[in-house]
Design a protein around this motif. Structure first.
Motif, PDB file in Angstrom:
ATOM      1  N   VAL A 179       0.896  -1.073   0.015  1.00 38.49           N
ATOM      2  CA  VAL A 179      -0.013   0.022  -0.251  1.00 38.49           C
ATOM      3  C   VAL A 179       0.924   1.329   0.114  1.00 38.49           C
ATOM      4  O   VAL A 179       0.641   2.039  -0.753  1.00 38.49           O
ATOM      5  CB  VAL A 179      -0.861   0.023   1.203  1.00 38.49           C
ATOM      6  CG1 VAL A 179      -1.663   1.410   1.330  1.00 38.49           C
ATOM      7  CG2 VAL A 179      -1.931  -0.998   1.042  1.00 38.49           C
ATOM      8  N   ILE A 180       1.856   1.425   0.853  1.00 36.31           N
ATOM      9  CA  ILE A 180       2.929   2.540   0.946  1.00 36.31           C
ATOM     10  C   ILE A 180       3.579   2.614  -0.586  1.00 36.31           C
ATOM     11  O   ILE A 180       3.716   3.727  -0.841  1.00 36.31           O
ATOM     12  CB  ILE A 180       3.915   2.317   2.001  1.00 36.31           C
ATOM     13  CG1 ILE A 180       3.221   2.527   3.393  1.00 36.31           C
ATOM     14  CG2 ILE A 180       4.964   3.262   2.136  1.00 36.31           C
ATOM     15  CD1 ILE A 180       4.153   2.177   4.429  1.00 36.31           C
ATOM     16  N   ALA A 181       3.919   1.690  -1.026  1.00 31.03           N
ATOM     17  CA  ALA A 181       4.900   1.677  -2.327  1.00 31.03           C
ATOM     18  C   ALA A 181       3.733   1.980  -3.406  1.00 31.03           C
ATOM     19  O   ALA A 181       4.171   2.794  -4.264  1.00 31.03           O
ATOM     20  CB  ALA A 181       5.298   0.328  -2.492  1.00 31.03           C
ATOM     21  N   GLU A 238       0.097   5.319   9.098  1.00 33.10           N
ATOM     22  CA  GLU A 238      -0.970   6.018   8.242  1.00 33.10           C
ATOM     23  C   GLU A 238      -0.549   7.447   7.578  1.00 33.10           C
ATOM     24  O   GLU A 238      -0.970   7.476   6.711  1.00 33.10           O
ATOM     25  CB  GLU A 238      -2.229   6.398   9.255  1.00 33.10           C
ATOM     26  CG  GLU A 238      -2.932   4.989   9.494  1.00 33.10           C
ATOM     27  CD  GLU A 238      -2.406   4.661  10.871  1.00 33.10           C
ATOM     28  OE1 GLU A 238      -3.102   3.501  11.515  1.00 33.10           O
ATOM     29  OE2 GLU A 238      -1.525   5.170  11.202  1.00 33.10           O
ATOM     30  N   LEU A 239       0.366   8.101   8.315  1.00 36.90           N
ATOM     31  CA  LEU A 239       0.621   9.407   7.965  1.00 36.90           C
ATOM     32  C   LEU A 239       1.713   9.195   6.725  1.00 36.90           C
ATOM     33  O   LEU A 239       1.723   9.882   5.852  1.00 36.90           O
ATOM     34  CB  LEU A 239       1.625  10.249   9.080  1.00 36.90           C
ATOM     35  CG  LEU A 239       0.549  10.746  10.328  1.00 36.90           C
ATOM     36  CD1 LEU A 239       1.590  11.554  11.128  1.00 36.90           C
ATOM     37  CD2 LEU A 239      -0.503  11.546   9.656  1.00 36.90           C
ATOM     38  N   LEU A 240       2.522   8.026   6.776  1.00 39.71           N
ATOM     39  CA  LEU A 240       3.347   7.772   5.700  1.00 39.71           C
ATOM     40  C   LEU A 240       2.506   7.394   4.475  1.00 39.71           C
ATOM     41  O   LEU A 240       2.844   7.716   3.227  1.00 39.71           O
ATOM     42  CB  LEU A 240       4.163   6.311   6.202  1.00 39.71           C
ATOM     43  CG  LEU A 240       5.360   6.261   5.439  1.00 39.71           C
ATOM     44  CD1 LEU A 240       6.420   7.235   5.370  1.00 39.71           C
ATOM     45  CD2 LEU A 240       6.102   5.035   6.013  1.00 39.71           C
ATOM     46  N   ILE A 241       1.549   6.632   4.732  1.00 37.67           N
ATOM     47  CA  ILE A 241       0.573   6.378   3.490  1.00 37.67           C
ATOM     48  C   ILE A 241       0.037   7.826   2.718  1.00 37.67           C
ATOM     49  O   ILE A 241       0.010   7.925   1.353  1.00 37.67           O
ATOM     50  CB  ILE A 241      -0.533   5.247   3.836  1.00 37.67           C
ATOM     51  CG1 ILE A 241       0.096   4.011   4.432  1.00 37.67           C
ATOM     52  CG2 ILE A 241      -1.550   5.081   2.809  1.00 37.67           C
ATOM     53  CD1 ILE A 241      -0.874   2.909   5.028  1.00 37.67           C
ATOM     54  N   VAL A 242      -0.698   8.363   3.748  1.00 35.74           N
ATOM     55  CA  VAL A 242      -1.087   9.670   3.112  1.00 35.74           C
ATOM     56  C   VAL A 242      -0.086  10.578   2.660  1.00 35.74           C
ATOM     57  O   VAL A 242      -0.416  11.224   1.534  1.00 35.74           O
ATOM     58  CB  VAL A 242      -1.926  10.412   4.446  1.00 35.74           C
ATOM     59  CG1 VAL A 242      -2.271  11.824   3.981  1.00 35.74           C
ATOM     60  CG2 VAL A 242      -2.928   9.706   5.119  1.00 35.74           C
ATOM     61  N   LEU A 290      14.110  11.619   7.381  1.00 37.65           N
ATOM     62  CA  LEU A 290      14.635  12.478   6.788  1.00 37.65           C
ATOM     63  C   LEU A 290      14.699  12.482   5.104  1.00 37.65           C
ATOM     64  O   LEU A 290      14.453  13.293   4.408  1.00 37.65           O
ATOM     65  CB  LEU A 290      16.132  12.895   7.270  1.00 37.65           C
ATOM     66  CG  LEU A 290      16.091  13.748   8.677  1.00 37.65           C
ATOM     67  CD1 LEU A 290      17.608  13.707   8.890  1.00 37.65           C
ATOM     68  CD2 LEU A 290      15.764  14.865   8.549  1.00 37.65           C
ATOM     69  N   LEU A 291      15.216  11.056   4.894  1.00 36.36           N
ATOM     70  CA  LEU A 291      15.216  10.741   3.314  1.00 36.36           C
ATOM     71  C   LEU A 291      13.779  10.955   2.682  1.00 36.36           C
ATOM     72  O   LEU A 291      13.703  11.770   1.709  1.00 36.36           O
ATOM     73  CB  LEU A 291      15.606   9.300   3.215  1.00 36.36           C
ATOM     74  CG  LEU A 291      15.613   8.800   1.821  1.00 36.36           C
ATOM     75  CD1 LEU A 291      16.756   9.511   1.046  1.00 36.36           C
ATOM     76  CD2 LEU A 291      15.840   7.247   1.678  1.00 36.36           C
ATOM     77  N   LEU A 292      12.605  10.711   3.294  1.00 35.75           N
ATOM     78  CA  LEU A 292      11.224  10.659   2.727  1.00 35.75           C
ATOM     79  C   LEU A 292      10.891  12.038   2.709  1.00 35.75           C
ATOM     80  O   LEU A 292      10.114  12.348   1.757  1.00 35.75           O
ATOM     81  CB  LEU A 292      10.423   9.624   3.617  1.00 35.75           C
ATOM     82  CG  LEU A 292      10.432   8.328   3.419  1.00 35.75           C
ATOM     83  CD1 LEU A 292       9.495   7.481   3.981  1.00 35.75           C
ATOM     84  CD2 LEU A 292      10.546   7.788   1.906  1.00 35.75           C
ATOM     85  N   SER A 293      10.913  12.815   3.787  1.00 36.60           N
ATOM     86  CA  SER A 293      10.715  14.321   4.034  1.00 36.60           C
ATOM     87  C   SER A 293      11.638  15.257   2.914  1.00 36.60           C
ATOM     88  O   SER A 293      11.289  16.197   3.060  1.00 36.60           O
ATOM     89  CB  SER A 293      10.600  14.799   5.534  1.00 36.60           C
ATOM     90  OG  SER A 293      11.764  14.602   5.987  1.00 36.60           O
ATOM     91  N   SER A 324       5.590  16.089   2.614  1.00 40.21           N
ATOM     92  CA  SER A 324       7.048  15.941   3.334  1.00 40.21           C
ATOM     93  C   SER A 324       6.998  15.950   4.842  1.00 40.21           C
ATOM     94  O   SER A 324       7.589  15.112   5.536  1.00 40.21           O
ATOM     95  CB  SER A 324       8.094  17.088   2.639  1.00 40.21           C
ATOM     96  OG  SER A 324       8.343  16.972   1.579  1.00 40.21           O
ATOM     97  N   VAL A 325       6.118  16.707   5.235  1.00 42.70           N
ATOM     98  CA  VAL A 325       5.713  17.079   6.575  1.00 42.70           C
ATOM     99  C   VAL A 325       5.320  15.496   7.231  1.00 42.70           C
ATOM    100  O   VAL A 325       5.665  15.096   8.340  1.00 42.70           O
ATOM    101  CB  VAL A 325       5.025  18.265   6.939  1.00 42.70           C
ATOM    102  CG1 VAL A 325       4.626  18.366   8.666  1.00 42.70           C
ATOM    103  CG2 VAL A 325       5.868  19.771   6.692  1.00 42.70           C
ATOM    104  N   LEU A 326       4.129  15.364   6.632  1.00 44.23           N
ATOM    105  CA  LEU A 326       3.577  14.123   7.017  1.00 44.23           C
ATOM    106  C   LEU A 326       4.321  12.613   6.944  1.00 44.23           C
ATOM    107  O   LEU A 326       4.338  12.190   7.976  1.00 44.23           O
ATOM    108  CB  LEU A 326       2.308  13.643   6.073  1.00 44.23           C
ATOM    109  CG  LEU A 326       1.083  14.694   6.336  1.00 44.23           C
ATOM    110  CD1 LEU A 326      -0.059  14.474   5.296  1.00 44.23           C
ATOM    111  CD2 LEU A 326       0.550  14.822   7.673  1.00 44.23           C
ATOM    112  N   MET A 327       5.319  12.782   6.103  1.00 44.95           N
ATOM    113  CA  MET A 327       6.150  11.314   6.007  1.00 44.95           C
ATOM    114  C   MET A 327       6.955  11.491   7.150  1.00 44.95           C
ATOM    115  O   MET A 327       7.660  10.769   7.469  1.00 44.95           O
ATOM    116  CB  MET A 327       6.798  11.433   4.320  1.00 44.95           C
ATOM    117  CG  MET A 327       5.600  11.054   3.502  1.00 44.95           C
ATOM    118  SD  MET A 327       6.314  10.425   2.070  1.00 44.95           S
ATOM    119  CE  MET A 327       7.058  11.809   1.232  1.00 44.95           C
ATOM    120  N   GLY A 328       7.592  12.758   7.250  1.00 43.00           N
ATOM    121  CA  GLY A 328       8.772  12.939   8.265  1.00 43.00           C
ATOM    122  C   GLY A 328       8.237  13.007   9.695  1.00 43.00           C
ATOM    123  O   GLY A 328       9.127  12.188  10.528  1.00 43.00           O
TER     124      GLY A 328
END
Length: 468
Positions: A57-59, A110-114, A178-181, A97-101
Motif C-alpha cells: 500500500v505504501i509503495a 498512516e501518515l506515511l501512506i497519506v 529525513l530521506l522521505l521528507s 514531506s511534513v507528514l512522512m517526516g
C-alpha cells in the motif's frame, strides 16, 4: 530559457523521479517501523501477510496519487495558468514531506501512506504541467531540446534519490524519515526560483487575451529583436482557434480532428510505461541477483542504471533538434527489442560460462541507454507538439492518466510475469517494443522545426482522409 527549464524542472518531474527511487532504500527500516508500531499499538506481532499488504500500500499508493494528479493537472493549468499550477503544486509537496517526516516520531504509519499519496498527486501534476509550460515557451527550433528538460530532470531525480538513499548517506536506519521528507527541498527551491519567470506567452495571449503580458514574456524569453516572429506564430494559432475555449479530456475523444493525435499519445504513453523500463527499476535487485551480482554490490550497480538514463536524457536533449524525433524514438524502441533478445539468451544460459552473467548486466545497462535515447524523452516532447493550444492540456491529462494506470499495472503484474515465464518474461517487452516502433514508423510525421499549425495540417490527411 535555460534558467526557465531549471526553475520549472526542479519542482516538476524531478520530484517524480526522486520519489520513485527514494522509497527503495529504506524498505527494511520501514518494515521494522511497521512491526514495532503494530506491536506497541495492538500488543501482538504483525503477520507476514499483513506486513506485505501494508508495504505494498505504501509503495503503490504513490501511483494512485499520480493518477489523481494527472486527472486534475490539465484543469489546474487552465484555471491557474501553467506557472500558477506549478507554484500551487509545491504546497502539496511540502505537506506530504511534513507528514512522512513525522510518521516515525508519532508512531503513525498512516501518515506515511497519506504522505506518499500526496507526493504522488504532486508528481502527477508536475509531469503534466511542466512539459506543457516548456513546450509553449520554447521557440520551434529549440522546442525539442527544451521539452527534453522534462526527461532530464526526471532521470536526474531518480539518480539523486539513488545517491541520497545509499546507506552511507540518508539510507541508514536513523535517517530514513529525513530521506522521505527531503522532497520538500525541491519544492522550496521552485517556490524561490519560478516567480522570477513569466507565465507561458501562449497561455497569456490565447487563453487570457492579454497581448501586453504576452509581448513582455516573449521579450524576456526570446529577446527584444527576436520575439516578433514568435508573436506572429502565436497570433496565427489564435486566429485559427477562432475563440475556441480549452477542451475537456472527454471532448477530445469526440473530436475527429485530433483522432490520430490522440491514438498516437495513447500508444506512445503505454509503450513507454510497458516497455520494460519500470520492470527493470522495480525489480533491478532480482535481475542483478539472477545475473550473479553479490548483494553488497547491488545498490551501487543500481546507481549505475540511474546514471545511464540521466546521461542518455542529456544526450537526447542535444540530438533531438538535429536528428529529429522519429529517428530517435524508432531507433530507441528497435534497440530495446534487440537487448530484450540478448537478455533472454543470457539469462537462459548464464550457468554455462562464468562471463554470461556480465552479459545480462550489460544488456540491462544497454536497454536503459536505448530507452533514454528515444522513448524516455521524446514521448513527452511529441505530446506537446501534436496538439494546438485548446487541446493540449486535455491531451496531457489523458496521456498522464494512461501513463499512471500503466505504471501501476506493470508494478502489479510483473511479479506474476516473472514467476510464470522466468527468463522469458522479456519476450513480452520485446513484442511490445517492436509493435510500438512499427506504429510510430507508419503513423507519426517528423515534427522538427514545424509550428503547431503545420503539425496539425500533417495529421489532417490521417484524420479526414487523403482527399480532404
Amino acid at each position: 530559457l535555460f534558467l526557465a527549464v531549471c526553475a520549472v524542472g526542479i519542482g516538476g518531474t524531478f520530484q517524480y523521479g526522486y520519489n520513485v527511487s527514494i522509497i527503495n532504500a529504506p524498505t527494511q527500516h520501514i518494515h521494522r517501523f511497521l512491526n514495532e508500531t503494530w506491536t506497541n499499538r495492538y500488543h501482538k506481532e504483525l503477520t507476514p501477510d499483513l506486513l506485505t499488504f501494508l508495504w505494498s500500500v505504501i509503495a503503490s499508493i504513490f501511483s494512485l496519487g499520480g493518477l489523481c494528479g494527472a486527472l486534475i493537472g490539465g484543469s489546474m493549468a487552465i484555471r491557474l495558468g501553467r506557472k500558477g499550477a506549478l507554484l500551487m503544486n509545491n504546497v502539496i509537496a511540502i505537506l506530504a514531506s511534513v507528514l512522512m517526516g513525522i510518521s516515525f516520531p508519532t508512531g503513525l504509519f498512516e501518515l506515511l501512506i497519506v504522505g506518499r499519496f500526496l507526493i504522488g498527486i504532486n508528481s502527477g501534476i508536475g509531469i503534466c504541467v511542466q512539459p506543457l509550460y516548456l513546450g509553449e515557451v520554447a521557440p520551434k527550433h529549440l522546442r525539442g531540446g527544451m521539452a527534453m528538460g522534462t526527461s532530464i530532470f526526471l532521470t536526474g531525480g531518480i539518480l539523486t534519490g539513488q545517491i541520497i538513499g545509499l546507506r552511507e548517506l540518508l539510507g541508514g536506519e536513523k535517517y530514513w524519515p529525513l530521506l522521505l521528507s527531503s522532497s520538500c527541498l525541491p519544492a522550496f527551491a521552485q517556490l524561490l526560483l519560478l516567480p522570477w519567470f513569466p507565465e507561458s506567452p501562449r497561455y497569456l495571449l490565447i487563453d487570457r487575451s492579454d497581448e501586453l503580458s504576452c509581448a513582455k514574456a516573449l521579450k524576456r524569453f526570446h529577446g527584444s529583436s527576436e520575439y516578433q516572429r514568435e508573436m506572429e506564430d502565436i497570433q496565427r494559432e489564435r486566429f485559427a482557434l477562432d475563440g475556441e475555449k480549452a477542451k475537456k479530456p472527454w471532448q477530445l475523444f469526440a473530436d475527429r480532428g485530433v483522432r490520430w493525435q490522440l491514438i498516437t499519445v495513447i500508444v506512445m504513453t503505454m509503450g513507454q510505461q510497458l516497455s520494460g523500463i519500470n520492470a527493470i527499476y522495480f525489480y533491478a535487485t532480482y535481475i542483478f541477483e539472477q545475473a550473479g551480482i553479490s548483494a553488497e554490490k547491488i545498490p551501487y550497480v543500481t546507481l549505475g542504471t540511474g546514471a545511464c538514463e540521466c546521461l542518455t536524457a542529456l544526450t537526447c536533449g542535444l540530438l533531438i533538434d538535429h536528428v529529429g524525433r522519429r529517428c530517435l524514438i524508432i531507433g530507441g524502441y528497435l534497440l530495446m527489442t534487440l537487448w530484450c533478445i540478448v537478455l533472454t539468451f543470457s539469462l537462459t544460459y548464464q550457468e554455462l560460462y562464468s562471463w554470461v552473467p556480465y552479459v545480462s548486466m550489460t544488456s540491462i545497462f544497454a536497454f536503459i541507454l536505448s530507452f533514454g535515447l528515444g522513448p524516455g524523452g521524446i514521448t513527452n516532447t511529441l505530446t506537446a507538439e501534436l496538439f494546438i493550444q485548446s487541446s493540449r492540456p486535455a491531451a496531457y491529462t489523458i496521456g498522464g492518466t494512461i501513463s499512471w494506470i500503466s505504471f501501476f499495472t506493470i508494478g502489479m503484474l510483473f511479479p506474476f510475469i516473472v514467476n510464470g515465464l522466468k527468463q522469458y518474461c522479456f519476450l513480452v517487452f520485446l513484442l511490445e517494443c517492436s509493435l510500438v516502433a512499427a506504429f510510430i514508423f507508419l503513423v507519426i510525421p517528423e515534427t522538427k522545426n514545424k509550428s503547431f499549425l503545420e503539425i496539425r495540417k500533417e495529421f489532417h490527411k490521417l484524420n479526414f482522409g487523403r482527399n480532404t
